[in-house]
Design a protein around this motif. Structure first.
Motif, PDB file in Angstrom:
ATOM      1  N   ALA A   1      23.233  -4.169   0.900  1.00  0.00           N
ATOM      2  CA  ALA A   1      21.997  -3.766   1.607  1.00  0.00           C
ATOM      3  C   ALA A   1      20.960  -4.667   1.398  1.00  0.00           C
ATOM      4  O   ALA A   1      20.759  -5.519   0.723  1.00  0.00           O
ATOM      5  N   VAL A   2      19.932  -4.385   2.271  1.00  0.00           N
ATOM      6  CA  VAL A   2      18.781  -5.105   2.275  1.00  0.00           C
ATOM      7  C   VAL A   2      17.965  -4.091   1.077  1.00  0.00           C
ATOM      8  O   VAL A   2      17.696  -3.020   1.562  1.00  0.00           O
ATOM      9  N   TYR A   3      17.217  -4.790   0.268  1.00  0.00           N
ATOM     10  CA  TYR A   3      16.772  -4.142  -0.751  1.00  0.00           C
ATOM     11  C   TYR A   3      15.110  -4.322  -0.449  1.00  0.00           C
ATOM     12  O   TYR A   3      14.558  -5.465  -0.432  1.00  0.00           O
ATOM     13  N   TYR A   4      14.284  -3.122  -0.558  1.00  0.00           N
ATOM     14  CA  TYR A   4      12.967  -3.069  -0.343  1.00  0.00           C
ATOM     15  C   TYR A   4      12.025  -2.816  -1.344  1.00  0.00           C
ATOM     16  O   TYR A   4      12.550  -1.593  -1.833  1.00  0.00           O
ATOM     17  N   CYS A   5      11.025  -3.340  -1.607  1.00  0.00           N
ATOM     18  CA  CYS A   5      10.300  -2.710  -2.751  1.00  0.00           C
ATOM     19  C   CYS A   5       9.007  -2.190  -2.182  1.00  0.00           C
ATOM     20  O   CYS A   5       8.798  -2.460  -0.951  1.00  0.00           O
ATOM     21  N   THR A   6       8.446  -1.000  -2.791  1.00  0.00           N
ATOM     22  CA  THR A   6       7.616  -0.335  -2.158  1.00  0.00           C
ATOM     23  C   THR A   6       6.606   0.304  -3.099  1.00  0.00           C
ATOM     24  O   THR A   6       6.809   0.190  -4.343  1.00  0.00           O
ATOM     25  N   ALA A   7       5.246   0.551  -2.769  1.00  0.00           N
ATOM     26  CA  ALA A   7       4.410   1.130  -3.917  1.00  0.00           C
ATOM     27  C   ALA A   7       3.727   2.303  -2.909  1.00  0.00           C
ATOM     28  O   ALA A   7       3.626   2.137  -1.609  1.00  0.00           O
ATOM     29  N   GLY A   8       3.562   3.280  -3.893  1.00  0.00           N
ATOM     30  CA  GLY A   8       2.906   4.466  -3.313  1.00  0.00           C
ATOM     31  C   GLY A   8       2.089   5.333  -4.335  1.00  0.00           C
ATOM     32  O   GLY A   8       2.159   4.844  -5.436  1.00  0.00           O
ATOM     33  N   THR A   9       1.744   6.546  -3.943  1.00  0.00           N
ATOM     34  CA  THR A   9       0.775   7.332  -4.906  1.00  0.00           C
ATOM     35  C   THR A   9       1.604   8.451  -5.497  1.00  0.00           C
ATOM     36  O   THR A   9       1.101   9.106  -6.403  1.00  0.00           O
ATOM     37  N   ILE A  10       2.715   8.496  -5.061  1.00  0.00           N
ATOM     38  CA  ILE A  10       3.597   9.679  -5.495  1.00  0.00           C
ATOM     39  C   ILE A  10       5.106   9.013  -5.779  1.00  0.00           C
ATOM     40  O   ILE A  10       5.544   8.058  -5.033  1.00  0.00           O
ATOM     41  N   SER A  11       5.879   9.754  -6.583  1.00  0.00           N
ATOM     42  CA  SER A  11       7.269   9.194  -6.723  1.00  0.00           C
ATOM     43  C   SER A  11       8.220  10.227  -6.173  1.00  0.00           C
ATOM     44  O   SER A  11       8.108  11.422  -6.410  1.00  0.00           O
ATOM     45  N   THR A  12       8.628   9.578  -5.067  1.00  0.00           N
ATOM     46  CA  THR A  12       9.591  10.701  -4.276  1.00  0.00           C
ATOM     47  C   THR A  12      10.770   9.776  -3.478  1.00  0.00           C
ATOM     48  O   THR A  12      10.753   8.558  -3.521  1.00  0.00           O
ATOM     49  N   GLU A  13      11.691  10.577  -3.298  1.00  0.00           N
ATOM     50  CA  GLU A  13      12.964   9.945  -2.626  1.00  0.00           C
ATOM     51  C   GLU A  13      12.825   9.766  -0.844  1.00  0.00           C
ATOM     52  O   GLU A  13      13.521   9.128  -0.461  1.00  0.00           O
ATOM     53  N   ASN A  14      11.697  10.261  -0.700  1.00  0.00           N
ATOM     54  CA  ASN A  14      11.271   9.978   0.896  1.00  0.00           C
ATOM     55  C   ASN A  14      10.586   8.627   0.983  1.00  0.00           C
ATOM     56  O   ASN A  14       9.605   8.649   0.678  1.00  0.00           O
ATOM     57  N   PRO A  15      11.018   7.816   1.792  1.00  0.00           N
ATOM     58  CA  PRO A  15      10.612   6.679   2.221  1.00  0.00           C
ATOM     59  C   PRO A  15       9.438   6.810   2.774  1.00  0.00           C
ATOM     60  O   PRO A  15       8.448   6.030   2.777  1.00  0.00           O
ATOM     61  N   LYS A  16       8.982   7.827   3.701  1.00  0.00           N
ATOM     62  CA  LYS A  16       7.823   8.013   4.406  1.00  0.00           C
ATOM     63  C   LYS A  16       6.574   8.193   3.669  1.00  0.00           C
ATOM     64  O   LYS A  16       5.626   7.940   4.167  1.00  0.00           O
ATOM     65  N   ALA A  17       6.849   8.545   2.264  1.00  0.00           N
ATOM     66  CA  ALA A  17       5.699   8.856   1.262  1.00  0.00           C
ATOM     67  C   ALA A  17       5.043   7.593   0.922  1.00  0.00           C
ATOM     68  O   ALA A  17       4.066   7.698   0.311  1.00  0.00           O
ATOM     69  N   TYR A  18       5.701   6.467   1.202  1.00  0.00           N
ATOM     70  CA  TYR A  18       5.097   5.292   0.370  1.00  0.00           C
ATOM     71  C   TYR A  18       4.346   4.428   1.566  1.00  0.00           C
ATOM     72  O   TYR A  18       4.508   4.431   2.745  1.00  0.00           O
ATOM     73  N   THR A  19       3.403   3.808   1.031  1.00  0.00           N
ATOM     74  CA  THR A  19       2.258   3.171   1.830  1.00  0.00           C
ATOM     75  C   THR A  19       2.571   1.895   2.089  1.00  0.00           C
ATOM     76  O   THR A  19       2.350   1.293   3.374  1.00  0.00           O
ATOM     77  N   TYR A  20       3.065   0.974   0.988  1.00  0.00           N
ATOM     78  CA  TYR A  20       3.430  -0.280   1.206  1.00  0.00           C
ATOM     79  C   TYR A  20       4.665  -0.661   0.886  1.00  0.00           C
ATOM     80  O   TYR A  20       5.475  -0.412   0.240  1.00  0.00           O
TER      81      TYR A  20
END
Length: 120
Positions: free
Chosen positions: A90-109
């Protein structure tokens, strides 16, 4: 926060890779950092997250094989992947957010992604 992921590549089944994600910005340590992946034709899938103090959370599909870690002094998060399987391709993406969740829409960066290919 700007994120840049690297370390992907081609590996045989059972092999290992380490992904890194370098973050810019002075507030790196305050964010949850995570990894998602997206295989061709599939939705983006949660892999793992880590909070500022090192508490981790993994998808069942990678638990026991992948290890997430962060170095707040270096503004970097890592994903050590072992016992790789073709289904990890797969293509692996790193992300940053203010909560820990499995929902990608919750991440900001999001970083730009790095491709991991596991041959059978």
């Amino acid at each position: 926060v700007q994120l840049q992921a690297f370390g992907g590549g081609f590996v045989q089944t059972g092999g290992s890779l380490r992904l890194s994600c370098a973050a810019s910005g002075r507030t790196f340590s305050s964010y949850f950092m995570g990894w998602f992946r997206q295989a061709p034709g599939k939705e983006r899938e949660f892999v793992s997250t880590i909070n500022w103090s090192g508490n981790t959370y993994y998808a069942d599909s990678v638990k026991g094989r992948f290890t997430i870690a962060r170095d707040n002094a270096k503004n970097t998060v890592y994903l050590q992947m072992a016992s790789l399987k073709p289904e990890d391709t797969a293509v692996y993406y790193c992300t940053a957010g203010t909560i820990s969740t499995e929902n990608p829409k919750a991440y900001t960066y999001w970083g730009q992604g790095t491709l991991v290919t596991v041959s059978s």
